[in-house]
Design a protein around this motif. Structure first.
Motif, PDB file in Angstrom:
ATOM      1  N   VAL A 152       0.918  -1.139  -0.139  1.00  0.00           N
ATOM      2  CA  VAL A 152      -0.146   0.103   0.104  1.00  0.00           C
ATOM      3  C   VAL A 152       0.994   1.188  -0.006  1.00  0.00           C
ATOM      4  O   VAL A 152       2.177   1.150   0.552  1.00  0.00           O
ATOM      5  CB  VAL A 152      -0.841  -0.010   1.318  1.00  0.00           C
ATOM      6  N   ASP A 153       0.357   2.397  -0.492  1.00  0.00           N
ATOM      7  CA  ASP A 153       1.154   3.644  -0.455  1.00  0.00           C
ATOM      8  C   ASP A 153       0.880   4.224   0.958  1.00  0.00           C
ATOM      9  O   ASP A 153       0.095   5.006   1.348  1.00  0.00           O
ATOM     10  CB  ASP A 153       0.601   4.675  -1.575  1.00  0.00           C
ATOM     11  N   TYR A 154       1.786   3.826   1.917  1.00  0.00           N
ATOM     12  CA  TYR A 154       1.774   4.142   3.337  1.00  0.00           C
ATOM     13  C   TYR A 154       2.193   5.482   3.566  1.00  0.00           C
ATOM     14  O   TYR A 154       1.297   6.310   4.231  1.00  0.00           O
ATOM     15  CB  TYR A 154       2.653   3.258   3.992  1.00  0.00           C
ATOM     16  N   ASP A 155       3.026   6.203   2.786  1.00  0.00           N
ATOM     17  CA  ASP A 155       3.418   7.683   3.271  1.00  0.00           C
ATOM     18  C   ASP A 155       2.823   8.621   2.071  1.00  0.00           C
ATOM     19  O   ASP A 155       2.987   9.858   2.371  1.00  0.00           O
ATOM     20  CB  ASP A 155       4.788   7.587   3.285  1.00  0.00           C
ATOM     21  N   GLY A 156       1.837   8.044   1.208  1.00  0.00           N
ATOM     22  CA  GLY A 156       1.340   9.121   0.243  1.00  0.00           C
ATOM     23  C   GLY A 156       2.350   9.705  -0.754  1.00  0.00           C
ATOM     24  O   GLY A 156       1.856  10.658  -1.351  1.00  0.00           O
ATOM     25  N   LEU A 162       5.593  -1.533   1.782  1.00  0.00           N
ATOM     26  CA  LEU A 162       5.119  -2.772   2.492  1.00  0.00           C
ATOM     27  C   LEU A 162       5.151  -2.550   4.044  1.00  0.00           C
ATOM     28  O   LEU A 162       5.973  -2.129   4.545  1.00  0.00           O
ATOM     29  CB  LEU A 162       6.265  -3.774   2.271  1.00  0.00           C
ATOM     30  N   ILE A 163       3.763  -2.914   4.557  1.00  0.00           N
ATOM     31  CA  ILE A 163       3.835  -3.251   5.872  1.00  0.00           C
ATOM     32  C   ILE A 163       3.825  -4.576   6.216  1.00  0.00           C
ATOM     33  O   ILE A 163       2.947  -5.465   5.637  1.00  0.00           O
ATOM     34  CB  ILE A 163       2.588  -2.581   6.472  1.00  0.00           C
ATOM     35  N   ARG A 164       4.695  -5.167   6.747  1.00  0.00           N
ATOM     36  CA  ARG A 164       5.140  -6.527   6.982  1.00  0.00           C
ATOM     37  C   ARG A 164       4.544  -6.860   8.603  1.00  0.00           C
ATOM     38  O   ARG A 164       5.222  -6.398   9.433  1.00  0.00           O
ATOM     39  CB  ARG A 164       6.389  -7.060   6.836  1.00  0.00           C
ATOM     40  N   ARG A 165       3.526  -7.828   8.734  1.00  0.00           N
ATOM     41  CA  ARG A 165       3.145  -8.335   9.960  1.00  0.00           C
ATOM     42  C   ARG A 165       3.815  -9.928  10.372  1.00  0.00           C
ATOM     43  O   ARG A 165       3.763 -10.745   9.496  1.00  0.00           O
ATOM     44  CB  ARG A 165       1.604  -8.128   9.808  1.00  0.00           C
ATOM     45  N   ILE A 166       4.083  -9.920  11.582  1.00  0.00           N
ATOM     46  CA  ILE A 166       4.628 -11.032  12.136  1.00  0.00           C
ATOM     47  C   ILE A 166       3.936 -11.461  13.363  1.00  0.00           C
ATOM     48  O   ILE A 166       3.997 -10.833  14.152  1.00  0.00           O
ATOM     49  CB  ILE A 166       6.180 -10.875  12.227  1.00  0.00           C
ATOM     50  N   ILE A 167       3.712 -12.752  13.273  1.00  0.00           N
ATOM     51  CA  ILE A 167       3.108 -13.276  14.640  1.00  0.00           C
ATOM     52  C   ILE A 167       4.079 -14.634  15.211  1.00  0.00           C
ATOM     53  O   ILE A 167       4.444 -15.622  14.208  1.00  0.00           O
ATOM     54  CB  ILE A 167       1.706 -14.034  14.365  1.00  0.00           C
TER      55      ILE A 167
END
Length: 218
Positions: A152-156, A162-167
């Motif tokens: 996603v375009d996080y910072d515009g 990329l936002i990477r999520r880890i569990i």
């Protein structure tokens, strides 16, 4: 003009033409690209490993030798697929990131370990230049790690990030021999900078975890 100079001139023209053709051949598209189907990139894309009940396109199976030899050192950071002789590699999709770069999504399975990478392809040099892990599932009986990502375009700034999520999941045994589970969730931000995804400090990890969830397998 004497005959010998004419022959030399003709030979020179032939050599220059041959060199030009050789240079054109050397920068042809990588043969790996044929295994990734061009796909329109949505404003927001969740990249995670499919559940067993999900319907997933079969994709194009990539010959192991072609894949690992073509990428060379780019795949060496993924320790659990170091033994490429038993991996199953599937090309999923090819997205346009910007005028210069495409991203190719690849699935790699080895035994029960599963992995997804985005391979960055420079359309000007016609070569794969970088790799980033976007989803994976690996570990052992005592603990496992699950990863998923949001593109996603996080910072515009008009470029996808990329936002990477880890569990992380672990089984703990107390002094009384009782088992308990421990979960640790985290988030990583990789902004598009200098033609690559660059890991950047997260200001509010809790908010990012809440805004960008991934599906748990536990």
């Amino acid at each position: 003009m004497p005959i010998k100079p004419l022959l030399l001139f003709a030979a020179l023209l032939t050599y220059v033409s041959f060199i030009g053709c050789t240079q054109q051949v050397s920068i042809q598209d990588s043969p790996l690209l044929a295994y990734f189907q061009p796909t329109a990139l949505a404003d927001t894309l969740l990249l995670e490993l499919p559940a067993e009940t999900d319907k997933v396109d079969e994709g194009d199976t990539i010959p192991r030798a072609l894949f690992f030899q073509s990428l060379g050192k780019l795949m060496q950071a993924v320790d659990y697929i170091a033994d490429s002789t038993s991996s199953v590699v599937v090309g999923r999709a090819r997205f346009t990131l910007n005028q210069t770069y495409d991203a190719c999504l690849v699935d790699i399975t080895q035994f029960w370990f599963k992995h997804q990478s985005l391979l960055l392809y420079n359309k000007q040099t016609q070569a794969f230049t970088d790799r980033v892990t976007v989803a994976e599932w690996y570990g052992g009986d005592g603990g496992q790690v699950l990863t998923g990502s949001w593109l996603v375009d996080y910072d515009g700034d008009g470029q996808k990030d990329l936002i990477r999520r880890i569990i992380q999941h672990a089984m703990l045994i107390s002094e009384d021999n009782e088992e308990s589970e421990k979960f640790d969730e985290s988030a990583e931000l990789l902004l598009w900078k200098k033609n690559s995804f660059v890991k950047t400090p997260v200001q509010d990890s809790a908010a990012m975890i809440k805004k960008y969830p991934i599906r748990s397998v536990w």
